[in-house]
Scaffold this motif. Structure first.
Motif, PDB file in Angstrom:
ATOM      1  N   GLU A 143      -6.054  -5.669   1.105  1.00 23.56           N
ATOM      2  CA  GLU A 143      -7.428  -5.836   0.432  1.00 23.56           C
ATOM      3  C   GLU A 143      -7.375  -4.027  -0.125  1.00 23.56           C
ATOM      4  OE1 GLU A 143     -10.814  -5.298   2.599  1.00 23.56           O
ATOM      5  OE2 GLU A 143     -10.770  -7.423   2.564  1.00 23.56           O
ATOM      6  N   HIS A 144      -7.244  -4.000  -1.253  1.00 22.32           N
ATOM      7  CA  HIS A 144      -7.216  -1.910  -1.408  1.00 22.32           C
ATOM      8  C   HIS A 144      -8.969  -2.187  -2.721  1.00 22.32           C
ATOM      9  CE1 HIS A 144      -2.971  -1.642  -2.382  1.00 22.32           C
ATOM     10  NE2 HIS A 144      -2.795  -3.650  -2.977  1.00 22.32           N
ATOM     11  N   THR A 145      -8.930  -0.628  -2.465  1.00 23.94           N
ATOM     12  CA  THR A 145      -9.921   0.573  -3.067  1.00 23.94           C
ATOM     13  C   THR A 145     -10.562  -0.427  -4.938  1.00 23.94           C
ATOM     14  OG1 THR A 145      -8.989   2.054  -4.117  1.00 23.94           O
ATOM     15  CG2 THR A 145      -9.267   1.939  -0.960  1.00 23.94           C
ATOM     16  N   PRO A 146     -11.776  -0.339  -4.830  1.00 23.22           N
ATOM     17  CA  PRO A 146     -11.959  -0.374  -5.832  1.00 23.22           C
ATOM     18  C   PRO A 146     -11.103   0.771  -7.258  1.00 23.22           C
ATOM     19  CG  PRO A 146     -13.924  -0.277  -4.658  1.00 23.22           C
ATOM     20  CD  PRO A 146     -13.371  -0.077  -4.108  1.00 23.22           C
ATOM     21  N   GLU A 147     -11.194   1.393  -7.010  1.00 23.31           N
ATOM     22  CA  GLU A 147     -10.079   2.299  -7.713  1.00 23.31           C
ATOM     23  C   GLU A 147      -8.572   2.197  -7.853  1.00 23.31           C
ATOM     24  OE1 GLU A 147     -12.319   3.508  -5.379  1.00 23.31           O
ATOM     25  OE2 GLU A 147     -13.182   4.263  -6.424  1.00 23.31           O
ATOM     26  N   GLU A 148      -8.192   1.507  -6.660  1.00 14.30           N
ATOM     27  CA  GLU A 148      -6.633   0.650  -6.880  1.00 14.30           C
ATOM     28  C   GLU A 148      -7.366  -0.608  -7.432  1.00 14.30           C
ATOM     29  OE1 GLU A 148      -4.881   2.739  -2.539  1.00 14.30           O
ATOM     30  OE2 GLU A 148      -5.959   0.351  -2.771  1.00 14.30           O
ATOM     31  N   ASP A 149      -8.460  -1.239  -7.327  1.00 12.18           N
ATOM     32  CA  ASP A 149      -7.696  -2.293  -7.655  1.00 12.18           C
ATOM     33  C   ASP A 149      -8.525  -2.805  -9.903  1.00 12.18           C
ATOM     34  OD1 ASP A 149      -7.919  -4.511  -6.418  1.00 12.18           O
ATOM     35  OD2 ASP A 149      -9.597  -4.146  -5.033  1.00 12.18           O
ATOM     36  N   ASN A 150      -8.674  -1.775  -9.590  1.00  9.54           N
ATOM     37  CA  ASN A 150      -9.228  -1.201 -11.939  1.00  9.54           C
ATOM     38  C   ASN A 150      -7.759  -0.538 -11.735  1.00  9.54           C
ATOM     39  OD1 ASN A 150     -11.760  -2.309 -11.247  1.00  9.54           O
ATOM     40  ND2 ASN A 150     -13.107  -0.189 -10.976  1.00  9.54           N
ATOM     41  N   GLN A 151      -7.073  -0.092 -11.363  1.00 13.44           N
ATOM     42  CA  GLN A 151      -6.082   0.474 -12.365  1.00 13.44           C
ATOM     43  C   GLN A 151      -5.078  -0.123 -12.741  1.00 13.44           C
ATOM     44  OE1 GLN A 151      -3.409   3.065  -9.409  1.00 13.44           O
ATOM     45  NE2 GLN A 151      -2.476   3.865 -11.123  1.00 13.44           N
ATOM     46  N   LYS A 209       0.978  -1.519   0.431  1.00 13.67           N
ATOM     47  CA  LYS A 209      -0.085  -0.124  -0.220  1.00 13.67           C
ATOM     48  C   LYS A 209       0.985   1.206  -0.377  1.00 13.67           C
ATOM     49  CE  LYS A 209      -4.206   0.080   2.439  1.00 13.67           C
ATOM     50  NZ  LYS A 209      -4.770  -0.185   0.504  1.00 13.67           N
TER      51      LYS A 209
END
Length: 349
Positions: A272-280, A214
């Motif tokens: 765990e990552h935020t959805p924004e991080e996962d979609n990057q 992170k």
């Protein structure tokens, strides 16, 4: 005969306030300490073998199916991978052939530096790399100075000979390819932080742990082989892409040492990552560090303390522990005062 304590007495307001508060605080404290543990437990289910170099070093070679490739003076035996022998003007490296797509990881490096040279008559050291390119020989511990990615340097010889730093010295650098590592100045102008450690000619192996999670880079060392990890570097705001390669390289010059890698074990961290991080698209991230000051200011003081080191997990933990102890003391005093008042009030009825 003493009367047995009933379970209901635990809930009695005059006798249980302190115990309930203490229990809840202790449970929360145990949970907090587990969250801020600095080193993985080495659980095998998180070990990523495709990125790990382990005895007897199967999968090391130059074939198309090999997971590790080596070059230069590197010698692979059944007990260690020797990047350089204790001879002058040698360079060697070993690189993982599989790009790493883990977003959060921890690398444990077991190594040994030893030789016949006396104090300050040995060198030069070795480096652990996470870079876009691999097997690029160069002037920085056997690899290229203009790299893209992350490098950890275990420098055993003081080229700069500045009086405020003792060697061996461990430092880290993140590069986007625009800043060359200045070997003549021991990388001072581009280092993120570092620490001095006694790691040469030990009777046992020494260890280095590199954690990236992170956006935080933490480097710890165990030089006594006691599983007693000491923090060396801890810095936030680090951005590293996925799809780069892990490797190790070493070099000798006029002075020399044996630089041995015993193992490199890669662990995946379950974060765990935020959805924004996962979609990057993490492969498109440019290596960078967000610092409040220039890396040139990150020079350790004469006492060996790194001025720009932020509060680490354990430091925060200790501060909170002191605060919690204060709360417990206040709760105990308050409960005692409350109980005394209740008992005093009863005498008037």
């Amino acid at each position: 005969m003493a009367r047995e304590r009933s379970p209901a007495s635990w809930l009695h307001p005059q006798t249980s306030v302190t115990r309930r508060i203490t229990l809840l605080l202790l449970l929360w404290l145990l949970h907090f300490s587990s969250v801020y543990s600095d080193i993985t437990d080495g659980n095998a289910e998180h070990l990523k073998r495709e990125h790990s170099l382990i005895k007897p070093y199967q999968g090391v070679g130059t074939s198309s199916s090999s997971q590790w490739d080596f070059s230069g003076s590197t010698l692979v035996t059944s007990q260690y991978v020797r990047l350089t022998p204790d001879e002058r003007s040698k360079q060697g490296s070993i690189w993982n052939t599989v790009p790493c797509y883990l977003k959060d990881w921890e690398m444990h490096v077991q190594f040994k530096i030893h030789g016949s040279g006396k104090k300050n008559l040995h060198g030069d050291g070795f480096a652990i790399w996470y870079t876009k390119e691999r097997l690029h020989p160069g002037t920085v511990f056997g690899s290229s100075a203009n790299f893209l990615g992350l490098a950890m340097f275990i420098d055993t010889y003081p080229n700069d000979e500045a009086p405020d730093r003792s060697f061996p010295y461990i430092s880290a650098m993140v590069n986007n390819g625009s800043l060359p590592y200045d070997h003549g100045k021991d990388g001072r102008s581009t280092e993120l932080g570092g620490c001095s450690v006694e790691i040469r000619n030990k009777d046992h192996d020494t260890y280095l742990a590199i954690r990236y999670s992170k956006g935080r880079l933490t480097i710890m060392v165990d030089v006594e082989d006691r599983n007693d990890w000491k923090e060396c570097i801890d810095i936030g705001g680090v951005r590293l892409p996925t799809g780069y390669y892990f490797g190790a390289s070493a070099a000798t010059g006029d002075l020399s040492d044996n630089h041995d890698i015993i193992s490199m074990k890669m662990y995946q961290l379950m974060v765990e990552h935020t959805p924004e991080e996962d979609n990057q698209d993490w492969t498109k991230i440019e290596p960078s560090v967000s610092l409040l000051k220039s890396p040139k200011d990150n020079i350790d003081d004469p006492t060996g303390n790194f001025r720009s080191t932020p509060l680490t997990g354990w430091k925060v933990f200790l501060l909170l522990l002191c605060a919690l102890l204060g709360i417990v003391v206040c709760a105990v005093v308050g409960a005692v005062v409350f109980q005394k008042r209740q008992e005093r009030n009863k005498r008037f009825y």
